[in-house]
Design an enzyme around this catalytic site. Structure first.
Site, mmCIF file in Angstrom:
data_model
loop_
_atom_site.group_PDB
_atom_site.id
_atom_site.type_symbol
_atom_site.label_atom_id
_atom_site.label_comp_id
_atom_site.label_asym_id
_atom_site.label_seq_id
_atom_site.Cartn_x
_atom_site.Cartn_y
_atom_site.Cartn_z
ATOM 1 N N LYS A 13 0.840 -1.211 0.000
ATOM 2 C CA LYS A 13 0.000 0.000 0.000
ATOM 3 C C LYS A 13 0.866 1.250 0.000
ATOM 4 C CE LYS A 13 -1.878 -0.940 3.978
ATOM 5 N NZ LYS A 13 -1.190 -2.190 4.297
ATOM 6 N N ARG A 88 -9.082 1.648 8.973
ATOM 7 C CA ARG A 88 -8.637 0.288 9.228
ATOM 8 C C ARG A 88 -9.671 -0.503 10.013
ATOM 9 N NH1 ARG A 88 -2.851 0.652 9.110
ATOM 10 N NH2 ARG A 88 -1.979 -1.412 9.406
ATOM 11 N N ARG A 127 11.922 -6.092 4.119
ATOM 12 C CA ARG A 127 11.632 -4.654 4.053
ATOM 13 C C ARG A 127 12.622 -3.872 4.920
ATOM 14 N NH1 ARG A 127 5.955 -1.927 5.268
ATOM 15 N NH2 ARG A 127 6.026 -3.117 7.194
ATOM 16 N N ARG A 160 11.781 -2.605 10.661
ATOM 17 C CA ARG A 160 10.793 -2.108 11.635
ATOM 18 C C ARG A 160 10.583 -3.123 12.748
ATOM 19 N NH1 ARG A 160 5.769 0.115 8.166
ATOM 20 N NH2 ARG A 160 4.651 -1.132 9.710
ATOM 21 N N ARG A 171 -0.318 -9.295 13.056
ATOM 22 C CA ARG A 171 -0.882 -8.170 12.294
ATOM 23 C C ARG A 171 -1.817 -8.693 11.195
ATOM 24 N NH1 ARG A 171 4.332 -5.176 10.485
ATOM 25 N NH2 ARG A 171 2.929 -3.805 9.339
#
Ligand code: AP5
Length: 214
Positions: A13, A88, A127, A160, A171
């Site tokens: 996203k 969300r 990532r 992260r 998540r």
């Protein structure tokens, strides 16, 4: 143009929202980036949000709504925005619809970047994120020019804290339970669109712009 990006954590996203923002000259508003910037600055909001983010849980709607409604008052939102990570939950989506209705406005598109869970877990371990400017990279699919440094601002790139595989799994559970229902919400509003997020980044972007330019 007012766009909401939907999709699981790590679906891409943010990657696509940044490109949309640049192409259409609208701001990219990421609630996750705003929370992380607050955390870096040591604000009360950042510290409160960290409690939830580190566990892979959602920050309470009350905190999130206050923050985002305030952001919409910025001048740069006059011609629209691309929302990444908000709404969300159904209460957040309803609050957004109501806030827009009050000013006689509405969203134009809700674009779902669709990637299966298995692909997400392997993506997230690669990532790397820049805490300074919110830039996002991937060690294989989108590496920075200089290892460990952000191309845009030279900031240090980090993994992260919520990208650890066990936190990503949680998540994803939270996503399926609380965020996926937004797909039906926006289908009912007649603005839902889906793109295949497993394609390469360029192709996903092309698929999205084909929808936005229709
Ligand atoms: P947030 O920062 O919004 O995280 P997220 O939604 O979980 O999404 P991510 O940023 O993890 O992923 P993304 O889909 O943007 O993927 P990306 O483009 O980076 O939220 C973090 C936390 O904040 C939440 O868990 C929650 O606690 C809190 N929060 C935020 N908003 C909230 C709200 N509204 N209410 C309550 N709590 C809230 O891509 C992922 C990786 O894949 C990158 O490395 C990228 O380079 C790579 N990649 C992207 N596209 C492709 C592709 N096509 N092929 C291969 N690799 C790709």
């Amino acid at each position: 143009m007012k766009i909401v990006m939907l999709g699981a954590p790590g679906a891409g996203k943010g990657t696509q929202a940044k490109r949309i923002a640049a192409k259409y000259g609208i701001p990219h508003i990421s609630t996750g980036d705003i929370f992380r910037a607050n955390l870096k600055a040591g604000t009360e909001l950042g510290l409160k949000a960290k409690e939830y983010m580190d566990k892979g849980a959602l920050v309470p709607d009350s905190l999130t709504l206050e923050l985002i409604m305030d952001r919409f008052n910025n001048e740069d939102c006059a011609n629209g925005y691309v929302l990444d990570g908000f709404p969300r939950t159904i209460p957040q989506a309803k609050a957004l619809t109501e806030a827009l209705e009050k000013i006689g406005d509405k969203l134009d598109f809700a674009v779902d970047v669709d990637v299966p869970d298995e692909a997400i877990i392997s993506r997230m371990s690669g990532r790397r994120a820049c805490l300074q400017c919110g830039g996002t990279y991937h060690v294989v699919f989108n590496p920075p020019k200089v290892e460990g440094k952000c191309d845009a601002c030279g900031g240090d790139l980090i993994l992260r804290s919520d990208d650890a595989p066990e936190t990503v799994r949680h998540r994803l559970e939270v996503y399926h339970e609380q965020t996926q229902p937004l797909i039906d919400y926006y289908k009912d509003e007649g603005i839902f669109e889906r793109v295949d997020g497993t394609k390469d980044m360029e192709t996903v972007f092309e698929d999205i712009t084909n929808i936005l330019d229709r």
